[in-house]
Design an enzyme around this catalytic site. Structure first.
Site, PDB file in Angstrom:
ATOM      1  CG  ASP A  33      -7.981  15.821  12.696  1.00 26.74           C
ATOM      2  OD1 ASP A  33      -7.220  15.345  11.839  1.00 26.74           O
ATOM      3  OD2 ASP A  33      -9.223  15.608  12.706  1.00 26.74           O
ATOM      4  CB  THR A  36     -14.463  14.643   9.853  1.00 34.14           C
ATOM      5  OG1 THR A  36     -13.359  13.937   9.251  1.00 34.14           O
ATOM      6  CG2 THR A  36     -14.217  16.152   9.802  1.00 34.14           C
ATOM      7  CB  THR A 125      -4.930  15.504  -4.959  1.00 29.00           C
ATOM      8  OG1 THR A 125      -5.250  14.466  -5.883  1.00 29.00           O
ATOM      9  CG2 THR A 125      -5.973  16.604  -5.137  1.00 29.00           C
ATOM     10  CD  GLU A 127      -8.349  12.269  -7.139  1.00 34.52           C
ATOM     11  OE1 GLU A 127      -9.519  12.619  -7.316  1.00 34.52           O
ATOM     12  OE2 GLU A 127      -8.013  11.310  -6.415  1.00 34.52           O
ATOM     13  CE1 TYR A 150      -9.898  15.731  -2.061  1.00 33.64           C
ATOM     14  CE2 TYR A 150      -9.419  14.491  -4.067  1.00 33.64           C
ATOM     15  CZ  TYR A 150      -9.010  15.026  -2.854  1.00 33.64           C
ATOM     16  OH  TYR A 150      -7.698  14.870  -2.451  1.00 33.64           O
ATOM     17  CE  LYS A 154      -6.452  18.936  -1.529  1.00 28.49           C
ATOM     18  NZ  LYS A 154      -6.094  19.088  -0.075  1.00 28.49           N
ATOM     19  CG  ASN A 180      -0.832   9.020  -0.445  1.00 32.50           C
ATOM     20  OD1 ASN A 180      -0.201   9.397   0.538  1.00 32.50           O
ATOM     21  ND2 ASN A 180      -0.684   9.594  -1.629  1.00 32.50           N
ATOM     22  NE  ARG A 214      -8.093   7.169  -9.842  1.00 32.05           N
ATOM     23  CZ  ARG A 214      -8.814   7.339 -10.961  1.00 32.05           C
ATOM     24  NH1 ARG A 214      -8.281   7.073 -12.148  1.00 32.05           N
ATOM     25  NH2 ARG A 214     -10.063   7.771 -10.890  1.00 32.05           N
ATOM     26  N   GLY A 275     -18.694  11.149 -13.843  1.00 32.40           N
ATOM     27  CA  GLY A 275     -17.515  11.999 -14.064  1.00 32.40           C
ATOM     28  C   GLY A 275     -16.196  11.315 -13.768  1.00 32.40           C
ATOM     29  CE1 TYR A 333     -18.946   0.900  -3.725  1.00 27.27           C
ATOM     30  CE2 TYR A 333     -19.170   1.714  -1.477  1.00 27.27           C
ATOM     31  CZ  TYR A 333     -18.397   1.519  -2.613  1.00 27.27           C
ATOM     32  OH  TYR A 333     -17.100   1.947  -2.649  1.00 27.27           O
TER      33      TYR A 333
HETATM   34  P1  NAD Z   1      -8.426  11.733   5.461  1.00 29.02           P
HETATM   35  O1  NAD Z   1      -9.822  11.931   4.995  1.00 29.02           O
HETATM   36  O2  NAD Z   1      -7.972  10.370   5.874  1.00 29.02           O
HETATM   37  O3  NAD Z   1      -8.130  12.697   6.705  1.00 29.02           O
HETATM   38  C1  NAD Z   1      -8.527  14.033   6.729  1.00 29.02           C
HETATM   39  C2  NAD Z   1      -8.300  14.562   8.138  1.00 29.02           C
HETATM   40  O4  NAD Z   1      -8.661  15.962   8.151  1.00 29.02           O
HETATM   41  C3  NAD Z   1      -9.164  13.867   9.194  1.00 29.02           C
HETATM   42  O5  NAD Z   1      -8.392  13.579  10.336  1.00 29.02           O
HETATM   43  C4  NAD Z   1     -10.247  14.893   9.495  1.00 29.02           C
HETATM   44  O6  NAD Z   1     -10.754  14.790  10.821  1.00 29.02           O
HETATM   45  C5  NAD Z   1      -9.492  16.195   9.275  1.00 29.02           C
HETATM   46  N1  NAD Z   1     -10.390  17.318   8.956  1.00 29.02           N
HETATM   47  C6  NAD Z   1     -11.389  17.337   8.033  1.00 29.02           C
HETATM   48  N2  NAD Z   1     -11.992  18.539   8.042  1.00 29.02           N
HETATM   49  C7  NAD Z   1     -11.359  19.294   8.968  1.00 29.02           C
HETATM   50  C8  NAD Z   1     -11.516  20.627   9.429  1.00 29.02           C
HETATM   51  N3  NAD Z   1     -12.475  21.423   8.921  1.00 29.02           N
HETATM   52  N4  NAD Z   1     -10.700  21.085  10.395  1.00 29.02           N
HETATM   53  C9  NAD Z   1      -9.737  20.272  10.913  1.00 29.02           C
HETATM   54  N5  NAD Z   1      -9.542  19.003  10.532  1.00 29.02           N
HETATM   55  C10 NAD Z   1     -10.353  18.517   9.564  1.00 29.02           C
HETATM   56  O7  NAD Z   1      -7.526  12.323   4.298  1.00 29.02           O
HETATM   57  P2  NAD Z   1      -6.114  11.825   3.739  1.00 29.02           P
HETATM   58  O8  NAD Z   1      -6.342  10.755   2.746  1.00 29.02           O
HETATM   59  O9  NAD Z   1      -5.198  11.602   4.871  1.00 29.02           O
HETATM   60  O10 NAD Z   1      -5.661  13.126   2.923  1.00 29.02           O
HETATM   61  C11 NAD Z   1      -4.906  14.153   3.566  1.00 29.02           C
HETATM   62  C12 NAD Z   1      -4.594  15.239   2.548  1.00 29.02           C
HETATM   63  O11 NAD Z   1      -3.854  14.676   1.463  1.00 29.02           O
HETATM   64  C13 NAD Z   1      -5.824  15.880   1.927  1.00 29.02           C
HETATM   65  O12 NAD Z   1      -5.574  17.267   1.795  1.00 29.02           O
HETATM   66  C14 NAD Z   1      -5.946  15.219   0.565  1.00 29.02           C
HETATM   67  O13 NAD Z   1      -6.570  16.072  -0.363  1.00 29.02           O
HETATM   68  C15 NAD Z   1      -4.494  14.982   0.232  1.00 29.02           C
HETATM   69  N6  NAD Z   1      -4.221  13.852  -0.681  1.00 29.02           N
HETATM   70  C16 NAD Z   1      -4.743  12.621  -0.409  1.00 29.02           C
HETATM   71  C17 NAD Z   1      -4.445  11.552  -1.255  1.00 29.02           C
HETATM   72  C18 NAD Z   1      -4.957  10.168  -0.976  1.00 29.02           C
HETATM   73  O14 NAD Z   1      -4.725   9.258  -1.795  1.00 29.02           O
HETATM   74  N7  NAD Z   1      -5.617   9.903   0.143  1.00 29.02           N
HETATM   75  C19 NAD Z   1      -3.619  11.762  -2.379  1.00 29.02           C
HETATM   76  C20 NAD Z   1      -3.110  13.038  -2.615  1.00 29.02           C
HETATM   77  C21 NAD Z   1      -3.414  14.080  -1.759  1.00 29.02           C
HETATM   78  P1  TYD Z   2     -10.491   6.063  -4.734  1.00 26.64           P
HETATM   79  O1  TYD Z   2      -9.688   5.235  -3.791  1.00 26.64           O
HETATM   80  O2  TYD Z   2     -11.828   6.544  -4.306  1.00 26.64           O
HETATM   81  O3  TYD Z   2      -9.549   7.270  -5.160  1.00 26.64           O
HETATM   82  P2  TYD Z   2      -9.729   8.381  -6.345  1.00 26.64           P
HETATM   83  O4  TYD Z   2     -11.097   8.312  -6.863  1.00 26.64           O
HETATM   84  O5  TYD Z   2      -9.467   9.621  -5.598  1.00 26.64           O
HETATM   85  O6  TYD Z   2      -8.693   8.036  -7.354  1.00 26.64           O
HETATM   86  O7  TYD Z   2     -10.682   5.249  -6.066  1.00 26.64           O
HETATM   87  C1  TYD Z   2      -9.572   4.756  -6.798  1.00 26.64           C
HETATM   88  C2  TYD Z   2     -10.108   4.115  -8.051  1.00 26.64           C
HETATM   89  O8  TYD Z   2     -10.879   2.979  -7.697  1.00 26.64           O
HETATM   90  C3  TYD Z   2     -11.037   5.019  -8.837  1.00 26.64           C
HETATM   91  O9  TYD Z   2     -10.832   4.799 -10.232  1.00 26.64           O
HETATM   92  C4  TYD Z   2     -12.428   4.553  -8.436  1.00 26.64           C
HETATM   93  C5  TYD Z   2     -12.216   3.067  -8.201  1.00 26.64           C
HETATM   94  N1  TYD Z   2     -13.111   2.459  -7.178  1.00 26.64           N
HETATM   95  C6  TYD Z   2     -13.872   1.323  -7.503  1.00 26.64           C
HETATM   96  O10 TYD Z   2     -13.796   0.793  -8.635  1.00 26.64           O
HETATM   97  N2  TYD Z   2     -14.676   0.797  -6.542  1.00 26.64           N
HETATM   98  C7  TYD Z   2     -14.795   1.336  -5.309  1.00 26.64           C
HETATM   99  O11 TYD Z   2     -15.587   0.814  -4.484  1.00 26.64           O
HETATM  100  C8  TYD Z   2     -14.002   2.487  -4.987  1.00 26.64           C
HETATM  101  C9  TYD Z   2     -14.077   3.112  -3.629  1.00 26.64           C
HETATM  102  C10 TYD Z   2     -13.170   3.011  -5.958  1.00 26.64           C
END
Ligand code: NAD
Ligand code: TYD
Length: 336
Positions: A33, A36, A125, A127, A150, A154, A180, A214, A275, A333
């Site tokens: 990791d 970041t 994802t 998305e 993003y 992906k 998630n 969502r 978007g 914001y």
């Molecule tokens: P996060 O942003 O919480 O964590 C990302 C991690 O990756 C961090 O620990 C960061 O330090 C590390 N990282 C970033 N760039 C790096 C690099 N160049 N080299 C090594 N490490 C690096 O993300 P998350 O929400 O835990 O998501 C994890 C994965 O799951 C991602 O691939 C994301 O696209 C996917 N995903 C997330 C969600 C969601 O709702 N959060 C849903 C579906 C899929």
């Molecule tokens: P987010 O958690 O950023 O996930 P994603 O855009 O990847 O689905 O946002 C979830 C939903 O919530 C999305 O429709 C955007 C909305 N949202 C708000 O309305 N206000 C906020 O401050 C944020 C961060 C998200």
């Protein structure tokens, strides 16, 4: 199994690391990791004395580092979480998304190919399918119509990963999960942002009309799905992972206010996200049929657990909101 996990200090990656050790999925787990803004070693304190876990601070784009780790550790599989993961940040600055999500995945795939790695699980994802109009739900063959930098990055990395199976027979499996939530999620995403703001009586900024939908998936259910896809899924296949709980954002925010005992007056409507995808919706039958996996945590229960975790961890929130977070918050914001 011996695992190389990337991004295991982030939200989902750290949940996977904790679970993989607790459930003894991993006999050895190397966690690469970059730390970041989203990576946080505090997410790993519960396993820091576990001798099976080795943390490596490094970048997945560093091809030599990745190759050396594969040669030295000889993992049975890579579970690839590392990414830039937030849509709003990809609008403010897309470059890091292309770098880590596309080039970083490429660097891992090349190293895996050179080392003849037995298995590669690429975490993606829903998305990548873009916004989906009712009454449709996307299965794994649905067209890719990514809307944000993003999700486009992906989608690019998904196609690259799958091409390594088609072309080089590197055994790649892709999972595509819905939104998630759970403990240790960085408070830039909807649920942890709304919980942490509500707990401090700060405004809750809803984008546009708040009727975007969502499908919410508890993080441990996602981690179990990844393990199921890795051990029971087939190479070259894509598996959607969803919580089967589709809700408009406004409803989620109202549930958080009710659970924290805060007034609806905290809700503030702000300008919509450019978007903005209106609705995500996927089918998960393929994973269920192939592996027997099912989401186990109902949204009400998972949300209550998550709120309790944020209430119990004010120091974690305070630390991740210090420094860079405030300037991000202002940039995203202030002008809305
Ligand atoms: P996060 O942003 O919480 O964590 C990302 C991690 O990756 C961090 O620990 C960061 O330090 C590390 N990282 C970033 N760039 C790096 C690099 N160049 N080299 C090594 N490490 C690096 O993300 P998350 O929400 O835990 O998501 C994890 C994965 O799951 C991602 O691939 C994301 O696209 C996917 N995903 C997330 C969600 C969601 O709702 N959060 C849903 C579906 C899929
Ligand atoms: P987010 O958690 O950023 O996930 P994603 O855009 O990847 O689905 O946002 C979830 C939903 O919530 C999305 O429709 C955007 C909305 N949202 C708000 O309305 N206000 C906020 O401050 C944020 C961060 C998200």
């Amino acid at each position: 199994m011996r695992l190389l996990v990337t991004g295991g200090a982030g939200f989902i990656g750290s949940a996977f690391v904790r679970l993989a050790l607790r459930e003894s999925w991993a006999a050895r787990l190397v966690n690469l990791d970059k730390l970041t803004y989203a990576g946080n070693l505090e997410n790993l304190v519960s396993i820091e004395s576990d001798g099976r876990h080795r943390f490596v601070h490094g970048d997945i784009c560093d091809a030599q580092l990745v190759l050396t780790l594969l040669e030295k550790e000889k993992p049975d599989a890579i579970v690839h979480f590392a990414a830039e993961s937030h849509v709003d940040r990809s609008i403010l600055g897309p470059a890091a998304f292309v770098e880590t999500n596309v080039r970083g995945t490429f660097s891992l795939l090349e190293a895996a190919r050179a080392a003849r790695l037995p298995r590669f699980l690429h975490v993606s994802t829903d998305e990548v399918y873009g916004s989906i109009d009712e009454p449709h739900d996307a299965d794994e063959n649905y067209p890719l119509r990514a809307s944000s930098p993003y999700s486009a990055s992906k989608a690019g990395s998904d196609l690259l990963a799958l091409s390594y199976w088609t072309t080089f027979k590197l055994p790649v499996t892709v999972t595509r999960a819905s939104n998630n939530y759970g403990p240790c999620q960085f408070p830039e995403k909807l649920i942890p942002l709304m919980i942490s703001n509500a707990l401090e009586d700060k405004p809750l900024p809803i984008y546009g009309d708040g009727m975007q939908v969502r499908d919410w998936l508890y993080v441990d259910d996602h981690c179990r799905a990844i393990w199921a896809a890795l051990t029971k899924g087939a190479p070259g296949e894509i598996y959607n992972v969803g919580g089967s709980r589709a809700l408009p954002n406004r409803t989620v925010v109202e549930m958080i206010l009710a659970a924290t005992g805060k007034p609806r007056g905290l809700i503030t409507t702000v300008a919509d996200r450019p978007g903005h995808d209106r609705r995500y919706a996927i089918t998960t039958e393929k994973l269920e049929r192939a592996t027997g996996w099912q989401a186990l945590v109902p949204f009400e229960q998972g949300l209550a657990q998550t709120i309790q975790w944020y209430k119990d961890n004010p120091a974690w929130i305070a630390r991740v909101r210090s420094g860079e977070y405030q300037s991000y918050y202002d940039r995203n914001y202030a002008g809305r």
